[in-house]
Scaffold this active site. Structure first.
Site, PDB file in Angstrom:
ATOM      1  N   SER A  75       0.937  -1.311  -0.235  1.00  0.00           N
ATOM      2  CA  SER A  75      -0.374  -0.090  -0.304  1.00  0.00           C
ATOM      3  C   SER A  75       0.877   0.852  -0.013  1.00  0.00           C
ATOM      4  O   SER A  75       1.564   1.123  -0.953  1.00  0.00           O
ATOM      5  CB  SER A  75      -1.013   0.022   1.043  1.00  0.00           C
ATOM      6  OG  SER A  75      -1.992   1.068   1.006  1.00  0.00           O
TER       7      SER A  75
ATOM      8  N   ASP B 221      -9.000  -5.544  -5.106  1.00  0.00           N
ATOM      9  CA  ASP B 221      -8.529  -4.660  -4.396  1.00  0.00           C
ATOM     10  C   ASP B 221      -9.103  -2.985  -4.407  1.00  0.00           C
ATOM     11  O   ASP B 221      -8.994  -2.926  -5.631  1.00  0.00           O
ATOM     12  CB  ASP B 221      -7.234  -4.029  -4.179  1.00  0.00           C
ATOM     13  CG  ASP B 221      -6.608  -2.971  -3.699  1.00  0.00           C
ATOM     14  OD1 ASP B 221      -7.400  -2.396  -2.988  1.00  0.00           O
ATOM     15  OD2 ASP B 221      -5.532  -3.266  -3.208  1.00  0.00           O
TER      16      ASP B 221
ATOM     17  N   HIS C 129      -7.152  -5.709  -0.924  1.00  0.00           N
ATOM     18  CA  HIS C 129      -6.556  -4.794  -0.438  1.00  0.00           C
ATOM     19  C   HIS C 129      -4.816  -5.606   0.863  1.00  0.00           C
ATOM     20  O   HIS C 129      -3.967  -5.504   0.118  1.00  0.00           O
ATOM     21  CB  HIS C 129      -6.581  -3.347  -0.207  1.00  0.00           C
ATOM     22  CG  HIS C 129      -5.940  -2.659  -0.072  1.00  0.00           C
ATOM     23  ND1 HIS C 129      -4.596  -2.302  -1.084  1.00  0.00           N
ATOM     24  CD2 HIS C 129      -5.234  -2.000   1.456  1.00  0.00           C
ATOM     25  CE1 HIS C 129      -3.761  -1.395  -0.996  1.00  0.00           C
ATOM     26  NE2 HIS C 129      -3.354  -1.478   0.815  1.00  0.00           N
TER      27      HIS C 129
END
Length: 733
Positions: free
Chosen positions: A589, A677, A709
Site C-alpha cells: 500500500s 482491491d 487490498h
C-alpha cells in the site's frame, strides 16, 4: 516450539517447513468473562471464554476456535487459573454475544446447503440447549446481517427480552422488461393473495448500488433490527434519518430506545474501513415515540461508543472530519441524565519519550469500564509499541498499566474488563500472542497489577530486537513542524558469527498514518529465522507520535517519508553489523508507494524490491479508488465532495508519485496485486509493471483472484511469502 539458532535457509523445502512451524501460532481476538460462581466452601470462580484464529494451510482457510479458562479469585487476586479442556473449532458463527446475566447466549450462524446457498440463522441458547432458531433468510425482512467491526453488533437489551442487530435493508425485487408474468401462464383463477405481494420493478435489474468500499463490499444501506426473544418476531426499526447509515448500536439505559453511530452517506459513500475520519454522530432513537436526536456534534467523526455499567455515561472517540485517515482522537463522555458532554482526554500535539502520546485507533474494547464506572481501560499506540492505560473519567488522569513482574517488553491489547477482571493479549516480535489476566487495582495503585498467564507462554525465538530513534538532519526538518523525530524496530537473528555481515530487509508501513508496534509479526519472524535482519520504519506521519507528526506528512509524501526511511536505513547500517551491499526494500500500500519511490530516488541502492498493492500514481488512482480524498489530502490538496483538482494540482499529484522516477529504477521488482482491491486498484500496479518493462527492469507480477487490498487469504498470504523469500534469494546471489 522455538526455532533453532538462525542459519541462512536456502532450500524451498526448508522455507516451507519453517513457514508451517511459525504460521500455526494462533491470534487471540475476543474474550468474555462469565458470571461469578460461589462454591459451597465460599470460594469464587468464573470462566473466561476466548476465541482465536489460526491459519490452516492444508484446508486453505482461517480456522476459528474457542477455548475456556477457569479463574479462582477473591475479587482482588487470582488464586488459581487454568484451561478447561481442549480447544474446539467454531463452525459457521458470524457473531455471538452472552446476555448481561450470562444465562443466555445469542449466535448469528451462517450455513450452506448442498446447492451452495447461504442461510443465516439467529439462535438463542440457554445453559442446556438451543431454545430459539430463527431463519432470517426465509423471513425475508431484511438482507444479510452485518458481522463486521465497522457497523455490526449483537446487543442484548438490559431486560434480556430483545436482541438488536444490523442488517442490509431489503431491496425491492427486480426483473427484465421481457419477463413473462406468471399469472398469464396460469388458469386465470386468483385467490387475491397475489395482489398483496409487491410486483418486481422492471428496468432496475442493473441499477448501481453504492457500498462502503474496501472490506465492506455489498454493505450499502444498513438498518436496525430487533428480535423479540419470547415470540421470535423480527422487526426493522423506523425513525432513523435517511441521510445516515446506522451501526455500533446498543440499547439505551432504560431499554426504551437505541443508541447508535450514524455515518453520513450523502452525497455519496467513501471507503470506511480504516478511515474513521468520515462524518458521523451519536444518535438516540426513542422506540416509544419514534423521535431521533443527535447526542454529539454532527460536524466531526464519532465512533466506538461504550455504556458504563451504572448506565449513566457513554464514552466515545472523536476526530476531525476528512484530513488524514488516522488521527489522534479525543475521548469524550456523554452524561445520559444531565445531557452534558465533556472531554476526558484531549488531542496530544507532541510525543515526549515516557509521556502519554495520545489515543489512536478506531475501537475501544467492547467491555472497557471499571466496575465502579469511574475508569476506562484502553490500549493505544505509543510511539512503536501498543500500551495499556487507565483513564479516570472525572479528572482525565491517565495511568499506564505496568507490572512489577519481570515481563519482557512488547505490546498489549485489551480484550475485556468485567468486574475489574482485565483480560489482555500480549506479544512481542519474538513471542507469539498469549493471554494474560489481572485484577485492576484501586485508583492510584495501578502499578500494583499482577498479571497471570492463562496460556503457557511461547518460548522466545532466537530473535533479538530493539527500538531505534532517528532525528532527521537539519536540511530534512519540516519547517511547519520542526523538531520531530521518529523510530524504527530493528530485528536480527541471534547467534550470528562475529565475522558475518547479514542482509537487511527494510519495511516501511502502509497508511501512511499507521505504525508498526512491537508485536508478533509472521513475515519479519520468518525472515529473521532465515538469517536476515529486518528494519520496520515508523517515519514521520506515523500514529503514536502526536498529532503534529501526523499533520507533518500531507503535502510532503514522496519526499519527507522517503527521506526518513533512507535516513533510518543508513543509520542502522552504521550502527549494526550489516551488509550495505545486500539491502532489500519491501512494503504494501503506502509502504509499496515508498518502496517504489526509494528504488527510483536511490537507484541501485536496494538489491531487490517487493511491492504489494502499491500506490504508484496518485493522479490515476484519484478516479478509481474508494478513498479519493486520500489522494488529495496526502498531496496537500483540501478535499470536499465537490473537489476536482485543477491542472496545476494534477501536476503536483503526479510529481509526488513513484511513476515519476521509473526511468531511474535499476532494482528488480516483484509486484503482488489483489484482483478485488478497491482501496488501491490493481491498475496502479499494472501501470508500474508496464513502465518497468518498457525500461528493461527485471519485474515479476503475481495476480491473486478473490483477494482484496490485504492479500490476507491463506493461500495468497503463504504464496506471498514464498515468492518474497525466493525473490530475495535470487537477487542477493
Amino acid at each position: 516450539m522455538a526455532a533453532e539458532a538462525a542459519q541462512p535457509i536456502k532450500s524451498i523445502k526448508e522455507i516451507v517447513s519453517l513457514y508451517r512451524d511459525l504460521s500455526h501460532y494462533p491470534t487471540l481476538y475476543s474474550a468474555t468473562v462469565g458470571p461469578d460462581v460461589t462454591t459451597q466452601y465460599g470460594g469464587k470462580y468464573c470462566n473466561i471464554y476466548t476465541e482465536w484464529t489460526q491459519r490452516d494451510l492444508d484446508r486453505n482457510e482461517q480456522v476459528k476456535f474457542c477455548r475456556q479458562y477457569i479463574v479462582f479469585h477473591d475479587n482482588n487476586t487470582i488464586v488459581y487459573s487454568g484451561a478447561c479442556g481442549n480447544s474446539c473449532e467454531i463452525k459457521g458463527e458470524l457473531l455471538s454475544k452472552e446476555s448481561l446475566s450470562g444465562s443466555l447466549k445469542a449466535v448469528l450462524r451462517d450455513t450452506t446447503n448442498a446447492k451452495g446457498e447461504n442461510t443465516q440463522f439467529l439462535e438463542v441458547w440457554d445453559k442446556n440447549c438451543k431454545i430459539k432458531s430463527i431463519n432470517l433468510t426465509s423471513l425475508d425482512k431484511h438482507g444479510k446481517v452485518y458481522e463486521d467491526d465497522q457497523f455490526g453488533c449483537l446487543s442484548w437489551s438490559h431486560s434480556e427480552s430483545h436482541l438488536l442487530y444490523i442488517a442490509e435493508k431489503k431491496r425491492p425485487k427486480t426483473e427484465s422488461f421481457f419477463q413473462i408474468d406468471s399469472k398469464n401462464l396460469g388458469s386465470g383463477v386468483s385467490d387475491g393473495k397475489e395482489d398483496d405481494i409487491p410486483k418486481p420493478i422492471k428496468g432496475d435489474q442493473f441499477v448501481f448500488h453504492e457500498d462502503w468500499g474496501e472490506g465492506l463490499v455489498n454493505k450499502s444501506v444498513p438498518v436496525l433490527c430487533v428480535m423479540d426473544i419470547e415470540s421470535g418476531n423480527i422487526s426493522v426499526l423506523d425513525g432513523i434519518p435517511e441521510y445516515v447509515s446506522p451501526g455500533q448500536a446498543f440499547w439505551s439505559p432504560d431499554d426504551t430506545g437505541v443508541v447508535f453511530v450514524g455515518w453520513w452517506h450523502s452525497p455519496y459513500r467513501l471507503g470506511l474501513k480504516h478511515c474513521p475520519n468520515r462524518r458521523s454522530a451519536l444518535f438516540f432513537v426513542d422506540l416509544t415515540g419514534g423521535k431521533c436526536e443527535t447526542l454529539s456534534t454532527d460536524l466531526a467523526s464519532v465512533f466506538s461508543p461504550r455504556l458504563s455499567p451504572d448506565k449513566c455515561r457513554i464514552v466515545y472517540l472523536m476526530c476531525e472530519q476528512f484530513g488524514p485517515h488516522q488521527q489522534c482522537c479525543k475521548l469524550l463522555m456523554y452524561d445520559w441524565y444531565t445531557k452534558v458532554t465533556s472531554t476526558v482526554v484531549d488531542i496530544v500535539p507532541r510525543s515526549t519519550e515516557g509521556q502519554f502520546a495520545g489515543i489512536y485507533g478506531t475501537l475501544l474494547a467492547s467491555f472497557c469500564w471499571s466496575a465502579d464506572s469511574q475508569r476506562v481501560v484502553l490500549d493505544t499506540v505509543q510511539r512503536s509499541k501498543q500500551s495499556l492505560f487507565v483513564v479516570d473519567i472525572i479528572n482525565g488522569n491517565l495511568t499506564p498499566l505496568q507490572s512489577k513482574g519481570n515481563y519482557p517488553p512488547g505490546s498489549w491489547k485489551v480484550l475485556a474488563i468485567d468486574r475489574d477482571l482485565l483480560v489482555t493479549s500480549f506479544s512481542s516480535p519474538n513471542h507469539p500472542p498469549t493471554i494474560k489476566v489481572g485484577f485492576l487495582p484501586p485508583s492510584g495503585k495501578e502499578d500494583d497489577i499482577a498479571w497471570v498467564s492463562l496460556k503457557e507462554d511461547n518460548s522466545g525465538f532466537n530473535i533479538d530486537w530493539s527500538f531505534k530513534v532517528h532525528q532527521p538532519p537539519q536540511e530534512q526538518e519540516n519547517s511547519k513542524y520542526p523538531g520531530l523525530n521518529f523510530e524504527s524496530i530493528f530485528l536480527k537473528p541471534q547467534n550470528i558469527p562475529a565475522e558475518s555481515k547479514i542482509p537487511l530487509v527494510v519495511y516501511p508501513h502502509g497508511g501512511p498514518h499507521s505504525a508498526f508496534v512491537s508485536e508478533w509479526m509472521l513475515f519479519p519472524a520468518m525472515m529473521c529465522n532465515m538469517g536476515l535482519a529486518v528494519l520496520l520504519v515508523n517515519y514521520r506521519g506515523s500514529v503514536g507520535f502526536g498529532q503534529d507528526s501526523i499533520l507533518s506528512l500531507p503535502k510532503n509524501v514522496g519526499e519527507q517519508d522517503v527521506n526518513d526511511v533512507q535516513f533510518a536505513v543508513e543509520q542502522v547500517l552504521q550502527e549494526e553489523f550489516l551488509d550495505p551491499n545486500r539491502v532489500i526494500i519491501c512494503g504494501g500500500s503506502h509502504g509499496g508507494f515508498l518502496s517504489c519511490h526509494l528504488i527510483g530516488q536511490y537507484p541501485g541502492f536496494y538489491k531487490a524490491c517487493i511491492a504489494r498493492n502499491p500506490v504508484t500514481n496518485l493522479l490515476s488512482m484519484f478516479g478509481s479508488t474508494d478513498i479519493p480524498d486520500w489522494c488529495l489530502v496526502e498531496s496537500g490538496i483540501s478535499y470536499s465532495y465537490q473537489a476536482a483538482p485543477d491542472p496545476s494540482q494534477y501536476g503536483e499529484m503526479l510529481d509526488k508519485s513513484p511513476i515519476r522516477y521509473v526511468s531511474q529504477v535499476k532494482t528488480p521488482v516483484l509486484l503482488m496485486l489483489g484482483e478485488d482491491d478497491r482501496r488501491v486498484p490493481n491498475k496502479q500496479g499494472l501501470e508500474y509493471y508496464r513502465a518497468l518493462k518498457a525500461h528493461d527492469v527485471p519485474v515479476r507480477l503475481l495476480w491473486y483472484p478473490g483477494n482484496n487490498h490485504a492479500l490476507a487469504k491463506v493461500d495468497a498470504e503463504s504464496d506471498n511469502f514464498m515468492n518474497i523469500a525466493l525473490w530475495i534469494q535470487k537477487w542477493l546471489k
